[in-house]
Design a protein around this motif. Structure first.
Motif, PDB file in Angstrom:
ATOM      1  N   ASP A 179      34.187  44.165  37.386  1.00 43.59           N
ATOM      2  CA  ASP A 179      35.562  44.490  37.777  1.00 43.59           C
ATOM      3  C   ASP A 179      35.914  43.976  39.173  1.00 43.59           C
ATOM      4  O   ASP A 179      37.067  44.077  39.600  1.00 43.59           O
ATOM      5  N   GLU A 180      34.928  43.431  39.913  1.00 45.39           N
ATOM      6  CA  GLU A 180      35.194  42.844  41.230  1.00 45.39           C
ATOM      7  C   GLU A 180      35.265  41.317  41.157  1.00 45.39           C
ATOM      8  O   GLU A 180      35.368  40.648  42.183  1.00 45.39           O
ATOM      9  N   MET A 181      35.178  40.790  39.928  1.00 41.49           N
ATOM     10  CA  MET A 181      35.290  39.343  39.719  1.00 41.49           C
ATOM     11  C   MET A 181      36.739  38.985  39.414  1.00 41.49           C
ATOM     12  O   MET A 181      37.465  39.769  38.794  1.00 41.49           O
ATOM     13  N   ILE A 182      37.161  37.808  39.824  1.00 42.97           N
ATOM     14  CA  ILE A 182      38.501  37.323  39.475  1.00 42.97           C
ATOM     15  C   ILE A 182      38.522  37.055  37.969  1.00 42.97           C
ATOM     16  O   ILE A 182      37.604  36.423  37.441  1.00 42.97           O
ATOM     17  N   PRO A 183      39.525  37.575  37.241  1.00 38.89           N
ATOM     18  CA  PRO A 183      39.581  37.371  35.790  1.00 38.89           C
ATOM     19  C   PRO A 183      39.469  35.890  35.412  1.00 38.89           C
ATOM     20  O   PRO A 183      39.971  35.008  36.111  1.00 38.89           O
ATOM     21  N   ARG A 184      38.800  35.656  34.312  1.00 34.98           N
ATOM     22  CA  ARG A 184      38.590  34.310  33.740  1.00 34.98           C
ATOM     23  C   ARG A 184      37.761  33.411  34.661  1.00 34.98           C
ATOM     24  O   ARG A 184      37.783  32.191  34.548  1.00 34.98           O
ATOM     25  N   GLU A 185      37.025  34.025  35.587  1.00 34.69           N
ATOM     26  CA  GLU A 185      36.158  33.250  36.479  1.00 34.69           C
ATOM     27  C   GLU A 185      34.735  33.266  35.923  1.00 34.69           C
ATOM     28  O   GLU A 185      34.156  34.339  35.726  1.00 34.69           O
ATOM     29  N   ASN A 186      34.188  32.110  35.622  1.00 31.68           N
ATOM     30  CA  ASN A 186      32.838  32.010  35.063  1.00 31.68           C
ATOM     31  C   ASN A 186      31.873  31.501  36.128  1.00 31.68           C
ATOM     32  O   ASN A 186      32.156  30.517  36.813  1.00 31.68           O
ATOM     33  N   GLN A 208      21.656  48.502  48.183  1.00 28.66           N
ATOM     34  CA  GLN A 208      22.565  47.824  47.265  1.00 28.66           C
ATOM     35  C   GLN A 208      23.723  47.247  48.079  1.00 28.66           C
ATOM     36  O   GLN A 208      24.439  47.990  48.759  1.00 28.66           O
ATOM     37  N   ILE A 209      23.892  45.934  47.994  1.00 29.16           N
ATOM     38  CA  ILE A 209      24.967  45.249  48.733  1.00 29.16           C
ATOM     39  C   ILE A 209      26.046  44.894  47.722  1.00 29.16           C
ATOM     40  O   ILE A 209      25.832  44.053  46.835  1.00 29.16           O
ATOM     41  N   PHE A 210      27.189  45.575  47.813  1.00 30.25           N
ATOM     42  CA  PHE A 210      28.262  45.385  46.836  1.00 30.25           C
ATOM     43  C   PHE A 210      29.267  44.362  47.370  1.00 30.25           C
ATOM     44  O   PHE A 210      29.803  44.510  48.475  1.00 30.25           O
ATOM     45  N   LEU A 211      29.506  43.348  46.558  1.00 30.22           N
ATOM     46  CA  LEU A 211      30.410  42.260  46.933  1.00 30.22           C
ATOM     47  C   LEU A 211      31.651  42.279  46.049  1.00 30.22           C
ATOM     48  O   LEU A 211      31.624  42.823  44.942  1.00 30.22           O
ATOM     49  N   SER A 212      32.721  41.691  46.548  1.00 30.60           N
ATOM     50  CA  SER A 212      33.970  41.652  45.786  1.00 30.60           C
ATOM     51  C   SER A 212      34.710  40.345  46.046  1.00 30.60           C
ATOM     52  O   SER A 212      34.689  39.819  47.162  1.00 30.60           O
ATOM     53  N   ARG A 213      35.352  39.848  44.978  1.00 34.82           N
ATOM     54  CA  ARG A 213      36.258  38.703  45.134  1.00 34.82           C
ATOM     55  C   ARG A 213      37.696  39.116  44.810  1.00 34.82           C
ATOM     56  O   ARG A 213      38.602  38.282  44.872  1.00 34.82           O
ATOM     57  N   THR A 214      37.894  40.401  44.453  1.00 38.32           N
ATOM     58  CA  THR A 214      39.241  40.884  44.141  1.00 38.32           C
ATOM     59  C   THR A 214      39.800  41.789  45.238  1.00 38.32           C
ATOM     60  O   THR A 214      40.975  42.149  45.201  1.00 38.32           O
ATOM     61  N   HIS A 215      38.989  42.174  46.192  1.00 38.52           N
ATOM     62  CA  HIS A 215      39.416  43.089  47.257  1.00 38.52           C
ATOM     63  C   HIS A 215      40.529  42.440  48.093  1.00 38.52           C
ATOM     64  O   HIS A 215      40.444  41.257  48.442  1.00 38.52           O
ATOM     65  N   PRO A 244      44.641  40.183  41.132  1.00 41.68           N
ATOM     66  CA  PRO A 244      43.628  39.122  41.257  1.00 41.68           C
ATOM     67  C   PRO A 244      43.717  38.056  40.167  1.00 41.68           C
ATOM     68  O   PRO A 244      43.835  38.357  38.980  1.00 41.68           O
ATOM     69  N   GLY A 245      43.660  36.796  40.600  1.00 41.04           N
ATOM     70  CA  GLY A 245      43.681  35.673  39.696  1.00 41.04           C
ATOM     71  C   GLY A 245      45.063  35.262  39.245  1.00 41.04           C
ATOM     72  O   GLY A 245      45.235  34.218  38.614  1.00 41.04           O
ATOM     73  N   SER A 246      46.087  36.083  39.565  1.00 38.86           N
ATOM     74  CA  SER A 246      47.434  35.783  39.106  1.00 38.86           C
ATOM     75  C   SER A 246      48.382  35.570  40.285  1.00 38.86           C
ATOM     76  O   SER A 246      48.886  34.476  40.494  1.00 38.86           O
ATOM     77  N   ARG A 247      48.606  36.644  41.072  1.00 43.36           N
ATOM     78  CA  ARG A 247      49.597  36.541  42.139  1.00 43.36           C
ATOM     79  C   ARG A 247      49.271  37.529  43.256  1.00 43.36           C
ATOM     80  O   ARG A 247      48.640  38.571  43.017  1.00 43.36           O
ATOM     81  N   ALA A 248      49.714  37.202  44.464  1.00 43.34           N
ATOM     82  CA  ALA A 248      49.490  38.076  45.609  1.00 43.34           C
ATOM     83  C   ALA A 248      50.651  37.959  46.569  1.00 43.34           C
ATOM     84  O   ALA A 248      51.387  36.965  46.567  1.00 43.34           O
ATOM     85  N   LYS A 249      50.834  39.024  47.359  1.00 44.39           N
ATOM     86  CA  LYS A 249      51.835  39.012  48.432  1.00 44.39           C
ATOM     87  C   LYS A 249      51.135  39.425  49.718  1.00 44.39           C
ATOM     88  O   LYS A 249      50.321  40.352  49.716  1.00 44.39           O
ATOM     89  N   GLY A 278      42.795  27.754  46.455  1.00 46.52           N
ATOM     90  CA  GLY A 278      41.676  27.111  45.776  1.00 46.52           C
ATOM     91  C   GLY A 278      40.474  28.025  45.660  1.00 46.52           C
ATOM     92  O   GLY A 278      39.814  28.078  44.619  1.00 46.52           O
ATOM     93  N   GLU A 279      40.183  28.798  46.715  1.00 45.17           N
ATOM     94  CA  GLU A 279      39.059  29.740  46.684  1.00 45.17           C
ATOM     95  C   GLU A 279      39.314  30.878  45.692  1.00 45.17           C
ATOM     96  O   GLU A 279      38.382  31.420  45.095  1.00 45.17           O
ATOM     97  N   LEU A 280      40.605  31.236  45.493  1.00 42.06           N
ATOM     98  CA  LEU A 280      40.966  32.363  44.624  1.00 42.06           C
ATOM     99  C   LEU A 280      41.364  31.904  43.219  1.00 42.06           C
ATOM    100  O   LEU A 280      42.118  32.604  42.526  1.00 42.06           O
ATOM    101  N   GLN A 281      40.872  30.744  42.830  1.00 38.36           N
ATOM    102  CA  GLN A 281      41.076  30.252  41.463  1.00 38.36           C
ATOM    103  C   GLN A 281      42.551  30.074  41.104  1.00 38.36           C
ATOM    104  O   GLN A 281      42.991  30.448  40.014  1.00 38.36           O
ATOM    105  N   GLY A 282      43.342  29.570  42.044  1.00 36.12           N
ATOM    106  CA  GLY A 282      44.741  29.255  41.755  1.00 36.12           C
ATOM    107  C   GLY A 282      45.698  30.430  41.842  1.00 36.12           C
ATOM    108  O   GLY A 282      46.836  30.339  41.369  1.00 36.12           O
ATOM    109  N   GLU A 283      45.285  31.533  42.456  1.00 39.55           N
ATOM    110  CA  GLU A 283      46.149  32.714  42.604  1.00 39.55           C
ATOM    111  C   GLU A 283      47.374  32.354  43.459  1.00 39.55           C
ATOM    112  O   GLU A 283      47.233  31.861  44.577  1.00 39.55           O
ATOM    113  N   LYS A 284      48.579  32.575  42.924  1.00 41.34           N
ATOM    114  CA  LYS A 284      49.814  32.256  43.666  1.00 41.34           C
ATOM    115  C   LYS A 284      49.998  33.278  44.780  1.00 41.34           C
ATOM    116  O   LYS A 284      49.864  34.480  44.562  1.00 41.34           O
TER     117      LYS A 284
END
Length: 552
Positions: A179-186, A208-215, A244-249, A278-284
């Motif tokens: 759930d901390e991965m950007i959707p559709r990211e392989n 345990q070191i918890f990482l996130s790409r959606t935070h 995440p993976g779609s849009r951000a403000k 580019g790092e966020l897989q094309g997130e607008k």
């Protein structure tokens, strides 16, 4: 011949000592832990092996010389008046033969001869060393990464388990949960990955070191790395909202009036923002200028939609936004994405209406007020409409407003105004009598009428909730009376209170509860005075802390 054997044995002992130190050095380098920790683990292992030989009840200490590798074994005996167990105790008379200064409670060291480890003892010692080194390695990992919470780290994908990605961070392992991965990211073995450290916990199986790409803070840190003005503090990121993976403000503000915060974050030909995208897989990403004025900020947050009008309700933290009919779908966004992100970004609940919907609602409210005045004051439709159009919304306003205000309405003379106000007061007295009768029927105590601010309508509402005495009311919280709001996952859930429909503010509710607690004897005037004296000190502390944060 005997001399030659003695020399051979001494050489073997020296070689063993040297080998011991070499092993300690190698383990310390490999696991990146202190050499002293490895030597201490070896000493513990030797102590354990020695106990299995000399008796588990014996208090044995092993010391390893860090320079020569020499092992010294000692049995510690406690000095007592009369020994009961000679493997752990020594009478004071015998102790003073060895050390004249010995006192009760001291320990006497009894040297033991060097020992050869058997196979089982050696295996046991090895397990102790491995366990101690593993614990030291875990402590080192935890100490290293606990201070890196809030940072971005780089690593390599080590393996993927049930959708969770295990990342090799060089001197530790991190986990990116599904759930901390950007959707559709392989991600596959060996891929380079960049992630945000949002938590480090010390657990039974190690840190345990918890990482996130959606935070949201992952995006903040990426912009900080790409935009020097943010790193230098010239531009501040006020808030972030992500799908995440779609849009951000992202809302930004500049501390230097000569620098455009939005332009600086976009960069020349969009180079800076494109690096983050580019790092966020094309997130607008919508970069929005922050404003201290909530209305202006919300209008900006709803971009690219155009806003015609906004109406703020600061008590409820809600805002109504009126947009042109053709802008409605743009303002709401696909599956409500635009308005949801704008709400997360600003912290306000946003209701979007078209100009037509707002016109229809205003007309409906006008008709309802007109009908209310016609029924309550026994007037015709035209008089009701005139009163509604002049901004009167309730009968109470007509009953207690200055008479000149009614008389100033075109077509109303003093006699008409007086009659309207008299009818309004008679209507309210009638409603009050009906409500008081209902209050008595519900069993609400008369003593509650002594609380300033409580009217019969409120007392009936309390009675319907089973609150019938001063003690019952004193036990209420402000949330019970006016309701509360909970925010979770960007969505707002509103819970109704007893007075939610009666236009009672939180401050008024708190004041009434305090009166009830005074009347019930739960608190005294002295308690209140003491509390009021302490509150300014707390406020001052908060201001100092905020100032320190800003300085930092």
């Amino acid at each position: 011949m005997r001399l030659q054997q003695t020399e051979t044995r001494d050489m073997a002992v020296s070689a063993n000592r040297l080998e011991l130190l070499q092993i300690a050095d190698a383990v310390a380098r490999e696991k990146v832990i202190d050499r002293e920790i490895v030597l201490a683990a070896m000493a513990d292992a030797i102590q354990k092996a020695a106990r299995s030989r000399y008796g588990s009840e014996s208090n044995i200490r092993a010391d390893i010389n860090p320079k020569t590798g020499e092992i010294r074994l000692q049995r510690l005996l406690e000095v007592v008046e009369k020994a009961e167990d000679y493997s752990t105790q020594i009478p004071i008379e015998l102790a003073r033969d060895r050390n004249p200064d010995a006192k009760l409670g001291d320990f006497i060291a009894d040297p033991l001869p060097p020992m050869d480890f058997g196979r089982i003892a050696a295996q046991s010692a090895k397990q102790v060393i491995v366990q101690k080194v593993r614990e030291a390695e875990r402590d080192r990992q935890y100490d290293e990464f606990k201070d890196r919470v809030g940072e971005i780290v780089n690593g390599t994908v080590k393996r993927v388990e049930y959708g969770n990605v295990i990342v090799d961070l060089g001197r530790g392992e991190g986990i990116i949960r599904r759930d901390e991965m950007i959707p559709r990211e392989n991600m596959r073995y060996g891929d380079r990955v960049r992630a945000f450290v949002y938590d480090v916990r010390r657990e039974q199986r190690g840190p345990q070191i918890f990482l996130s790409r959606t935070h949201p803070q992952f995006m903040v840190k990426l912009f900080t790395m790409e935009v020097p003005e943010i790193y230098d503090g010239v531009i501040q990121i006020k808030s972030v909202a992500r799908d995440p993976g779609s849009r951000a403000k992202i809302a930004v503000v500049s501390n230097d009036s000569s620098i455009d915060p939005v332009g600086a974050c976009v960069g020349m030909r969009g180079s800076r923002v494109q690096a983050v995208v580019g790092e966020l897989q094309g997130e607008k990403i919508d970069i929005i200028p922050w404003s201290p004025d909530p209305a202006s900020f919300i209008v900006n947050a709803l971009q690219p939609a155009e806003v015609a009008k906004v109406v703020l309700d600061e008590d409820a933290e809600r805002i109504e936004v009126v947009v042109p009919d053709e802008q409605l779908s743009l303002a709401i966004g696909r599956r409500g994405q635009n308005v949801r992100l704008a709400s997360q970004l600003t912290g306000w609940d946003i209701d979007i209406l078209t100009e037509q919907e707002e016109s229809e609602r205003r007309q409906k409210e006008f008709n309802e007020r007109t009908q209310l005045f016609m029924e309550a004051l026994d007037v015709d439709e035209m008089v009701g409409q005139v009163l509604a159009s002049e901004g009167f919304a309730q009968v109470e306003e007509l009953a207690y407003v200055d008479l000149d205000e009614i008389a100033s309405i075109e077509g109303f003379d003093e006699e008409t105004s007086n009659e309207i106000q008299t009818r309004a007061r008679e209507y309210l007295e009638k409603i009050e009598a009906e409500m008081d009768a209902k209050r008595k029927e519900l069993g609400v105590a008369d003593e509650l009428r002594t609380i300033n601010g409580l009217n019969s309508q409120m007392l009936v509402a309390l009675g319907e909730e089973g609150i019938k005495t001063i003690e019952d009311f004193a036990g209420c919280a402000a949330d019970d009376l006016v309701g509360w709001v909970e925010r979770k996952d960007g969505e707002t859930k509103r819970f109704e209170g007893t007075f939610s429909k009666l236009e009672v503010t939180r401050e008024e509710a708190e004041a009434m509860i305090v009166q009830a607690r005074l009347a019930a004897g739960w608190i005294t005037e002295e308690d209140l005075a003491k509390q009021q004296e302490e509150e300014p000190e707390q406020d001052e502390t908060i201001e100092v802390a905020e100032g320190a944060d800003q300085d930092a």
